[in-house]
Design an enzyme around this catalytic site. Structure first.
Site, PDB file in Angstrom:
ATOM      1  N   CYS A 332       0.836  -1.198   0.000  1.00  0.00           N
ATOM      2  CA  CYS A 332       0.000   0.000   0.000  1.00  0.00           C
ATOM      3  C   CYS A 332       0.869   1.245   0.000  1.00  0.00           C
ATOM      4  CB  CYS A 332      -0.969  -0.023   1.167  1.00  0.00           C
ATOM      5  SG  CYS A 332      -2.246  -1.229   0.836  1.00  0.00           S
ATOM      6  N   GLU A 333       1.445   1.473  -1.140  1.00  0.00           N
ATOM      7  CA  GLU A 333       2.419   2.525  -1.382  1.00  0.00           C
ATOM      8  C   GLU A 333       2.726   2.341  -2.868  1.00  0.00           C
ATOM      9  OE1 GLU A 333       4.369   5.333  -1.283  1.00  0.00           O
ATOM     10  OE2 GLU A 333       4.524   4.962   0.868  1.00  0.00           O
TER      11      GLU A 333
END
Ligand SMILES: *Cc1c(COP(=O)(O)O)cnc(C)c1O
Length: 404
Positions: A332-333
């Site tokens: 999640c990046e």
């Protein structure tokens, strides 16, 4: 003959040990080590494997068997080296911005010490005088290296003692009696131009005149390896020839015969490594086709951190039609491994391989997003040996203390 693992080998290893998985090829490392040894055969050369690129204990043992020495940047790397069987005099300790206690710990273990700032040099001289030879890391102020993040010899770099501080170094050496056995420089990673090394060597020869007990000059590393088909590599044969000429000339002029030391990391292990991941999902958006793989910068950060290029292939469908993909991770990046790559058609569940994954791959991995670090496998004599278990869930809680 250049050593390579086949797609079939990589698929069978991944089926056996799961994905993602780092795979290293022992014979490739041997090939690269021999290439270096032969290139510098006419010099009085010693090679110190820069183990921060890949520290698995089995890789250290392999390097030891091949006849390499070890370059360490932390006291823990020194301890790993000793555990792998290196003698203290085969280890060079080249830390940066550590405290005096860490330098002393290296001294107490009997390894070569490379000092990279005036403060530590003075403290070491005051305490030990001429009883323990040291190497001094100089900053020759040469701008080199693949990109700014991996350049270490420029004016703004935190590494080394500036050559313009030579008077100060001399003062310390004179008043403490310090025994300076070596001078060191390391101008960065991925240096393609042989002249950068020669330029550096000229500077080092000039500095050498200040130290009558000098035994070696350490030219660090920076040997470039190719990352894609048209990419270049440092011409080590040419470098070896030029260096032996330069050292012979120096000997003629001064009557002194110096050893030359090198600290290759990437050169020895980059191409030996393969990182195999699985395509989790194919996701078509309005702008691109993403392949989302079961990895991310938690496992291989070079593409995001250095904008490094890693060649990617679909080993499960190598005859499929080529299509254009953007390869991303599951973190999640934004963790894009590659934009707009032509890859044989990828289906969900296919294995993709990243090449050049031996250096700074596993070594820079983390548990970001509470994901598990991959397994490592060593292929030697055709046999696939598990050399690190994949993390397990319990590893995420190791060292945590539940107080609530
Ligand atoms: C990182 C490093 C190396 C190795 O650099 P590579 O580009 O991997 O060959 C050598 N010496 C020192 C002091 C280093 O910090």
């Amino acid at each position: 003959m250049s050593q390579q693992l086949t797609k079939e080998q990589l698929i069978s290893i991944t089926n056996q040990f799961g994905s993602p998985v780092y795979v290293y090829h022992a014979e490739k490392i041997e090939e690269k080590f021999n290439l270096l040894s032969n290139a510098f055969a006419a010099c009085n050369a010693r090679f110190f494997y820069a183990c921060k690129s890949l520290t698995n204990i089995n890789i250290l043992k392999l390097m030891h068997q091949l006849g390499a020495n070890l370059d360490c940047v932390s006291i823990n790397e020194v301890k790993l080296g000793l555990q792998a069987g290196f003698e203290p005099n085969q280890i060079l300790f080249t830390p940066n911005c550590v405290d005096f206690e860490e330098i002393e710990a290296g001294k107490n273990l009997g390894v070569h010490i490379n000092i990279d700032n005036i403060s530590i040099l003075e403290q070491f001289g005051n305490k030990y005088g001429n009883t323990y030879p040291v190497c001094i890391r100089l900053n020759p102020h040469i701008m080199a290296g693949g990109n700014f993040k991996i350049s270490t010899g420029h004016i703004d770099s935190k590494f080394g003692i500036s050559i313009h501080q030579m008077r100060h170094i001399e003062r310390i050496v004179k008043s403490t009696g310090l025994h300076v056995a070596g001078l060191h420089m390391h101008t960065g990673s991925e240096i393609k131009d042989v002249n950068v090394f020669l330029q550096g060597l000229e500077v080092m020869f000039e500095m050498a005149s200040h130290f009558p007990n000098l035994a070696f000059i350490d030219l660090g590393s920076g040997f470039k390896v190719p990352y894609h088909e048209d990419d270049y590599a440092t011409d080590v044969n040419k470098l070896g020839q030029k260096l032996s000429e330069a050292f012979n000339e120096y000997q003629k002029e001064t009557g002194k015969s110096l050893q030359v030391w090198f600290e290759p990391g990437k050169f020895l292990v980059s191409e030996s490594g393969y990182f195999v991941v699985k395509a989790n999902v194919i996701k078509q958006t309005t702008a691109t086709v993403f392949v989302g793989v079961n990895s991310g910068f938690n496992h291989l950060i070079r593409p995001m951190f250095y904008e490094a290029y890693h060649r990617i292939e679909n080993i499960s469908n190598s005859n499929g039609p080529e299509r254009i993909y953007t390869v991303v991770g599951n973190i999640c990046e934004t963790d894009t491994f590659a934009w707009d790559r032509k890859i044989n058609e990828v289906r969900e569940g296919d294995y993709l391989v990243f090449y050049n994954a031996g250096a700074y791959g596993f070594e820079m991995s983390s548990n970001f997003n509470s994901r598990l670090k991959p397994a490592e496998v060593l292929v030697k004599n055709g046999e696939a040996l598990l050399i690190r278990k994949r993390d397990e869930f319990q590893d995420l809680l190791r060292n945590q203390i539940e107080v609530l």
